[in-house]
Motif scaffolding. Structure first.
Motif, mmCIF file in Angstrom:
data_model
loop_
_atom_site.group_PDB
_atom_site.id
_atom_site.type_symbol
_atom_site.label_atom_id
_atom_site.label_comp_id
_atom_site.label_asym_id
_atom_site.label_seq_id
_atom_site.Cartn_x
_atom_site.Cartn_y
_atom_site.Cartn_z
ATOM 1 N N PHE A 20 0.797 -1.225 0.000
ATOM 2 C CA PHE A 20 0.000 0.000 0.000
ATOM 3 C C PHE A 20 0.836 1.286 0.000
ATOM 4 N N ILE A 21 2.156 1.170 -0.026
ATOM 5 C CA ILE A 21 2.980 2.386 -0.072
ATOM 6 C C ILE A 21 2.770 3.094 -1.406
ATOM 7 N N ALA A 22 2.497 4.389 -1.350
ATOM 8 C CA ALA A 22 2.268 5.183 -2.560
ATOM 9 C C ALA A 22 3.578 5.371 -3.320
ATOM 10 N N ASP A 23 3.493 5.370 -4.645
ATOM 11 C CA ASP A 23 4.685 5.583 -5.475
ATOM 12 C C ASP A 23 5.327 6.934 -5.162
ATOM 13 N N THR A 24 4.491 7.943 -4.903
ATOM 14 C CA THR A 24 5.027 9.273 -4.597
ATOM 15 C C THR A 24 5.767 9.271 -3.263
ATOM 16 N N ASP A 25 5.321 8.445 -2.319
ATOM 17 C CA ASP A 25 6.007 8.288 -1.037
ATOM 18 C C ASP A 25 7.386 7.692 -1.276
ATOM 19 N N ARG A 26 7.438 6.633 -2.088
ATOM 20 C CA ARG A 26 8.712 5.963 -2.402
ATOM 21 C C ARG A 26 9.683 6.940 -3.063
ATOM 22 N N TRP A 27 9.164 7.676 -4.041
ATOM 23 C CA TRP A 27 9.990 8.611 -4.802
ATOM 24 C C TRP A 27 10.526 9.720 -3.905
ATOM 25 N N LEU A 32 14.807 12.244 -0.486
ATOM 26 C CA LEU A 32 15.226 12.719 0.836
ATOM 27 C C LEU A 32 16.527 12.045 1.260
ATOM 28 N N LYS A 33 16.630 10.738 1.030
ATOM 29 C CA LYS A 33 17.818 9.991 1.452
ATOM 30 C C LYS A 33 19.070 10.416 0.695
ATOM 31 N N ARG A 34 18.900 11.066 -0.450
ATOM 32 C CA ARG A 34 20.047 11.497 -1.253
ATOM 33 C C ARG A 34 20.663 12.804 -0.745
ATOM 34 N N ILE A 35 19.980 13.472 0.200
ATOM 35 C CA ILE A 35 20.517 14.725 0.736
ATOM 36 C C ILE A 35 21.700 14.405 1.646
ATOM 37 N N PRO A 36 22.901 14.929 1.361
ATOM 38 C CA PRO A 36 24.107 14.564 2.120
ATOM 39 C C PRO A 36 24.006 14.856 3.614
ATOM 40 N N THR A 170 21.015 22.483 3.854
ATOM 41 C CA THR A 170 19.961 22.630 4.856
ATOM 42 C C THR A 170 18.623 22.918 4.200
ATOM 43 N N ILE A 171 18.600 23.881 3.287
ATOM 44 C CA ILE A 171 17.366 24.227 2.584
ATOM 45 C C ILE A 171 16.861 23.030 1.783
ATOM 46 N N GLY A 172 17.784 22.334 1.116
ATOM 47 C CA GLY A 172 17.407 21.162 0.331
ATOM 48 C C GLY A 172 16.813 20.072 1.202
ATOM 49 N N LEU A 173 17.397 19.879 2.401
ATOM 50 C CA LEU A 173 16.900 18.850 3.309
ATOM 51 C C LEU A 173 15.500 19.197 3.813
ATOM 52 N N ILE A 174 15.281 20.447 4.183
ATOM 53 C CA ILE A 174 13.971 20.870 4.694
ATOM 54 C C ILE A 174 12.894 20.673 3.634
ATOM 55 N N LEU A 175 13.164 21.130 2.408
ATOM 56 C CA LEU A 175 12.171 21.000 1.338
ATOM 57 C C LEU A 175 11.909 19.531 0.992
ATOM 58 N N ALA A 176 12.985 18.735 0.943
ATOM 59 C CA ALA A 176 12.833 17.314 0.614
ATOM 60 C C ALA A 176 12.067 16.598 1.724
ATOM 61 N N TYR A 177 12.347 16.982 2.971
ATOM 62 C CA TYR A 177 11.651 16.342 4.091
ATOM 63 C C TYR A 177 10.159 16.662 4.058
ATOM 64 N N GLU A 178 9.820 17.917 3.870
ATOM 65 C CA GLU A 178 8.407 18.305 3.882
ATOM 66 C C GLU A 178 7.652 17.647 2.726
ATOM 67 N N GLU A 179 8.302 17.527 1.575
ATOM 68 C CA GLU A 179 7.650 16.861 0.441
ATOM 69 C C GLU A 179 7.419 15.394 0.763
ATOM 70 N N TRP A 180 8.435 14.720 1.323
ATOM 71 C CA TRP A 180 8.238 13.316 1.684
ATOM 72 C C TRP A 180 7.155 13.167 2.740
ATOM 73 N N SER A 181 7.163 14.041 3.741
ATOM 74 C CA SER A 181 6.198 13.948 4.830
ATOM 75 C C SER A 181 4.768 14.003 4.305
ATOM 76 N N ARG A 182 4.532 14.864 3.321
ATOM 77 C CA ARG A 182 3.184 14.944 2.736
ATOM 78 C C ARG A 182 2.835 13.661 2.001
ATOM 79 N N GLN A 183 3.768 13.121 1.247
ATOM 80 C CA GLN A 183 3.491 11.899 0.483
ATOM 81 C C GLN A 183 3.314 10.695 1.400
ATOM 82 N N ALA A 184 4.001 10.712 2.554
ATOM 83 C CA ALA A 184 3.861 9.613 3.506
ATOM 84 C C ALA A 184 2.433 9.539 4.038
ATOM 85 N N GLU A 185 1.743 10.681 4.091
ATOM 86 C CA GLU A 185 0.360 10.690 4.569
ATOM 87 C C GLU A 185 -0.571 9.963 3.591
#
Length: 292
Positions: A20-27, A32-36, A170-185
């Motif tokens: 049931f994991i959404a493709d957008t969540d996976r993506w 997010l994991k690629r952010i150093p 830092t900015i990249g991590l915040i934006l990537a995190y918030e995008e993932w967080s929405r898709q996780a929902e």
């Protein structure tokens, strides 16, 4: 809730989160994991013992549910965990007039419900809500959700050590995190539907959470809300541009998608046939379940 409801609810033995994991969540998680900077943030999270601190704080401010303590909530959680074939987390109830619920505890998962959300939802709708929170645990969202709860202080600590050199990351991590967080929902909503086992119930839960507690609950209309959701999706080019601008200015750092959008995404998942296939027993299983 009645014993008959428990007896008729389907259990998905051996179901894997991948079912049931959404493709957008996976993506989004892969991005997010690629952010150093992410490994440093996670390491700092563990170094400071924040996971244990969150657990202790939650226990000090909430009542733990069990067989002799808010048994209705405890039974709903147990049945929901059995439906998703996963270990039972701890369940807590805390006083707060603003409806909400969350999941935390990387090493010792727990779900906390606010008293107002229990008052807002029916027992059947609570199956969707608790199923949603269990979905976060089963899909292994908890680590990133917990880190996200203290992301800014952790980044500030790391930033001081790097003398500002990590600003871009830092900015990249915040934006990537918030995008993932929405898709996780979106993924968690699907888990909620698998537990409620009724799109109508899950939609009603979303309406109640969107409108909030109201004495006019009896006047809500599922059909009207779905028409609203479809109208929101089927907009003109200019309206689409407006939604993008609103997203960038208002919701770019929201941890949850807009409720109407979430409801539409849930309906689309049902219309795709994926929900019915799982209900029929056609779903991806955990490797150990396949072996057995």
């Amino acid at each position: 809730y009645s014993r008959s409801i428990m007896a008729t609810r389907k259990h998905f033995e051996g179901i894997a989160a991948e079912a049931f994991i959404a493709d957008t969540d996976r993506w989004a998680l892969d991005k997010l994991k690629r952010i150093p900077l992410l490994p440093q943030v996670i390491q700092k999270f563990y170094e400071l013992g924040l996971d244990r601190w969150f657990y202790c704080y939650n226990m000090s401010m909430s009542v733990r549910c069990g067989p002799t303590q808010y048994k209705t909530l405890y039974d709903i959680m147990r049945e929901s965990a059995a439906v998703l074939d996963m270990p039972e987390p701890e369940l807590y109830l805390t006083s707060n007039p603003f409806p909400n619920a969350w999941t935390s505890g990387v090493e010792r998962p727990y779900i906390t419900l606010r008293s107002s959300i229990v008052d807002t939802l029916t027992d059947e709708e609570l199956f969707h809500l608790i199923g949603h929170e269990l979905g976060h645990i089963k899909a292994k969202h908890v680590l990133y959700k917990s880190v996200g709860a203290v992301l800014f202080p952790l980044l500030e600590m790391i930033g001081r050590r790097t003398f500002g050199l990590g600003d871009v990351a830092t900015i990249g991590l915040i934006l990537a995190y918030e995008e993932w967080s929405r898709q996780a929902e979106i993924t968690a909503d699907r888990a909620g539907l698998l537990v409620s086992q009724s799109l109508d119930i899950s939609v009603d839960a979303n309406i109640a959470l969107t409108a909030g507690p109201t004495r006019l609950r009896g006047e809500q209309s599922r059909e009207a809300f779905m028409e609203q959701a479809r109208a929101y999706q089927d907009t003109s080019i200019m309206d689409e541009l407006g939604k993008v601008l609103i997203f960038l200015s208002k919701t770019g750092t929201y941890s949850h998608p807009m409720p109407v959008h979430r409801t539409q995404q849930l309906e689309r998942w049902v219309l795709s046939g994926a929900f019915e296939r799982i209900m029929a027993g056609d779903y991806e299983r955990e490797p150990e379940a396949v072996s057995a």
